[in-house]
Structures are given as structure tokens and as C-alpha cells.
Scaffold this motif. Structure first.
Motif: not given
Length: 400
Positions: A61, A274, A334
Motif C-alpha cells: 500500500n 485504489n 476502510c
């Protein structure tokens, strides 16, 4: 140019931007692992996206050149920060914020015309997102307009890939937040008891958070919240305006709203994609990607994958919620999902409970939002409200 190096698709082509949902459906069927000239390999199938989400060791990430706490981190660094922020989205915090959220929703719905047209995005959804975010974080009302303008500049800089503009908007946001922190430091024990003050006093890491850490956390919450909440409100209102049977059913049975909201937002995504970067060579969909390859996870396509959902346009309340990637999956799911669900449930309770009918304006076509946003940039609706509002209108009713 060598044919092998030619891109598979252009995510910013006129055809894609005109109708993102249809374009992504086509890519999922035709080329589910696709390279573009922008340096990303897009994944369109649910199985491939889920694989990436559940393998944080192979798919990192840490993709941004700006600090991103904690969503731009990998374990073990990510773990401590993730544990820190999850506490701010606890049931206790949600229960405490719910009355404020409802007050804002009620006031904005009441401001809509009793009978007539409203442009829902600019006159309602974006205002709701701004006011709700500032209320959640304890930011003053005079910050609404600067934050709105900053959001527009941030979106423009992201779309243009202008590094100088991105740096400038990041510094501008830093300044806003550091000013808010200085106000709280000066106030000391008299500082307002809100999320921003709690972050300033947080000792979960065995030390206070630095200003840069707080700024990064608040920037991530704000960027994610403002765009997706306003987009979600527009998507939900559009869906119900064009599906009156569901509109009336949810008006009469608002207890069904939480599941229905997640399902409508599966059908029409508020957030398109994303990013990840590979930490080693890996094969996806028959294509080998080198270490350091940049990947775009296309939520809007994965959540419409026929292999998982059958007819992707069918609204069903009995689907397995674990398959819906609206809020992601894995360790980076999330953390703000409880807050988003609370806000969307309450605003739709009030919008449905205080109206009798919502339809599309007949002479104004909805205008789709521009990549990387989902939803609509303009949505004109005809609003009808009951002649009089009974006491408690808009509050949840029993299922009939």
C-alpha cells in the motif's frame, strides 16, 4: 513502437469517461488485466482484486510520495497506527455523533423545495458532506468554504497529475490543520472536546502524535470522506428516483436501508479505484508483472463481476455482505466504514421520510462525474413533500 508495449486501454478516453460503468464492464469481459499508458495495470475481476487485497505482503500500500497514515503503510508500521485510528470509529463514537448527524440531515432536507426542482449534488450532497465532516472533526463553520475550494483544487491536481499543484494543495491543507491544532494547544484544558483534540492528546503509541502524523490522518479522512459521501448521496438519490418501487419500499421500511445502501453502491460505485505496488514478480490473469509494478484495483468493475453477483444490476438484499468490496477487504478495509454507513443511513432516512416522491427532472439529464470520481457531477431532481410534516417525520419506522 513495439506492439507488445502498446497499452491495452486508455482509462481517460472519451468513451470511458462518458460511461465508466459500461466501459469497465466491457474491460472485465474483454481484457480483465489491462495495461495503460499511465503506468498502471488495472484489475477488473473480483477474484483478482480480492487476491490483491488479501495479500498485503506481495501487494504493498506504500504507493504515495506523501506520508499516508495508516493507509499508505504496510505491517508492522501499519498495525500500530491502524489500532490507533480504529478507536475513533467505535460504536460509542458513532452513537455520540448520530444526533448531530441527524440535525444536519434534517436541516438540509427541510431546505429543499416543498415542491419543485433541486440540483442535488451542489445544493445538497456536497453541502451535507462538508458539514458532516467538519462536525465530526470539530472544525468551525467558517472552514466549510475553504475546505470546499481546497477539495476542488485537490481533485483538479490529482486529475492533471500536476506534481507542483499536488504539493501546493498538500501544503495548503497542512497549514489549515496546523492552525486548528495551534488553537487547541492555546486553549489547553478548555479546548473543544472533539476528534481533532482527541488526536492531539492521543498517547496510543506511547507518545503524542506529531503534527505531521495528525495532518496525514486528517487529510486521508477528509479526502476519502468528502468525495465518497457526496457521490454516494447522489448515486442513492438517482437510483431511487429511477426506481420508484424501491423508493417507496424503503420509505415505508427504512430498516432495510443499511443493506439496500450497500447494494446500490455496489451497483454504481462512488469510488472508482485504489492503488497498490508489487513487492516481487507476480502473475495475475495470465500476465506476469515485475517487482515494482503499479496496480489499479477497479472497485467499480469488481463489484459488478457476474461470476460473483450474477446480474450485476439486480438489487438484492440477500447477498453475502463479505463479497461486497465497497469498503475494501483485508487489513486495509476502510476504518471509516461505520461512520460512512451512519451518515448515509441517516441522510436517506430523512430524505425519504420527509418527501413523498422524488423523480428526475424531465428536461435535465444527469451529468456523470469525471474520473477518478464516481457518481454524478450534476443531478436535477423533482422533489415533492407531503402537505404537512407529522411529528417525528423522517425517523425510522417499523417494517410493515
Amino acid at each position: 513502437m513495439d506492439k507488445k508495449s502498446l497499452p491495452d486501454w486508455d482509462p481517460r478516453s472519451e468513451a470511458v469517461l462518458k460511461d465508466q460503468t459500461t466501459a469497465y464492464d466491457d474491460m472485465r469481459h474483454r481484457c480483465p488485466v489491462a495495461h495503460s499508458q499511465y503506468g498502471y495495470t488495472s484489475l477488473f475481476r473480483h477474484a483478482d482484486v480480492l487476491r490483491v487485497l488479501n495479500d498485503h505482503e506481495t501487494f504493498s500500500n506504500a504507493v504515495s510520495r506523501f506520508p499516508a497514515v495508516p493507509n499508505g503503510m504496510d505491517p508492522p508500521e501499519h498495525t500500530a497506527y491502524r489500532n490507533l485510528i480504529e478507536r475513533y470509529f467505535s460504536p460509542e463514537h458513532m452513537d455520540a455523533f448520530a444526533p448531530t448527524c441527524r440535525d444536519i440531515a434534517v436541516r438540509l432536507v427541510q431546505a429543499l423545495p416543498d415542491e419543485g426542482r433541486a440540483e442535488l449534488i451542489g445544493e445538497f450532497a456536497q453541502i451535507f458532506a462538508l458539514q458532516i465532516q467538519c462536525a465530526w472533526l470539530g472544525w468551525p463553520a467558517d472552514f466549510h468554504e475553504p475546505l470546499r475550494l481546497w477539495t476542488l483544487k485537490n481533485h483538479s491536481a490529482t486529475l492533471s497529475r500536476d506534481e507542483a499543484a499536488l504539493s501546493a494543495v498538500a501544503l495548503e491543507f497542512d497549514g489549515y490543520i496546523k492552525d486548528l491544532l495551534d488553537v487547541r494547544r492555546t486553549a489547553g484544558a478548555a479546548a473543544s472536546h472533539d476528534i481533532t483534540t482527541l488526536l492531539l492528546r492521543d498517547q496510543s503509541l506511547g507518545r503524542p502524535l506529531t503534527d505531521d502524523e495528525i495532518v496525514s490522518i486528517l487529510r486521508n479522512w477528509t479526502v476519502g470522506e468528502l468525495g465518497t459521501i457526496s457521490a454516494s448521496v447522489g448515486i442513492l438519490a438517482h437510483y431511487l428516483a429511477t426506481n420508484f418501487g424501491w423508493q417507496q419500499r424503503l420509505r415505508e421500511q427504512p430498516a432495510l436501508l443499511p443493506v439496500a445502501i450497500d447494494e446500490i453502491l455496489r451497483i454504481h460505485a462512488p469510488l472508482i479505484m485504489n492503488r497498490r505496488v508489487t513487492t516481487k514478480e507476480v502473475t495475475l490473469g495470465g500476465r506476469t508483472l515485475a517487482k515494482g509494478s503499479r496496480i489499479a484495483l477497479n472497485w467499480a468493475s469488481a463489484n459488478r463481476d457476474e461470476a460473483v453477483f450474477g446480474d450485476p444490476d439486480e438489487l438484492r438484499l440477500d447477498r453475502d455482505p463479505e463479497l461486497n468490496l465497497l469498503y475494501g477487504a483485508g487489513i486495509h478495509v476502510c476504518p471509516g466504514a461505520p461512520l460512512a454507513r451512519l451518515e448515509l443511513r441517516i441522510v436517506m432516512e430523512e430524505l425519504l421520510g420527509r418527501t413523498s416522491r422524488i423523480t428526475l427532472a424531465p428536461d435535465k439529464e444527469p451529468v456523470n462525474a469525471f474520473f477518478p470520481a464516481g457518481g454524478f457531477s450534476s443531478l436535477h431532481l423533482q422533489i415533492q413533500k407531503p402537505p404537512s410534516q407529522p411529528l417525528g417525520a423522517g425517523l425510522p419506522l417499523e417494517i410493515r
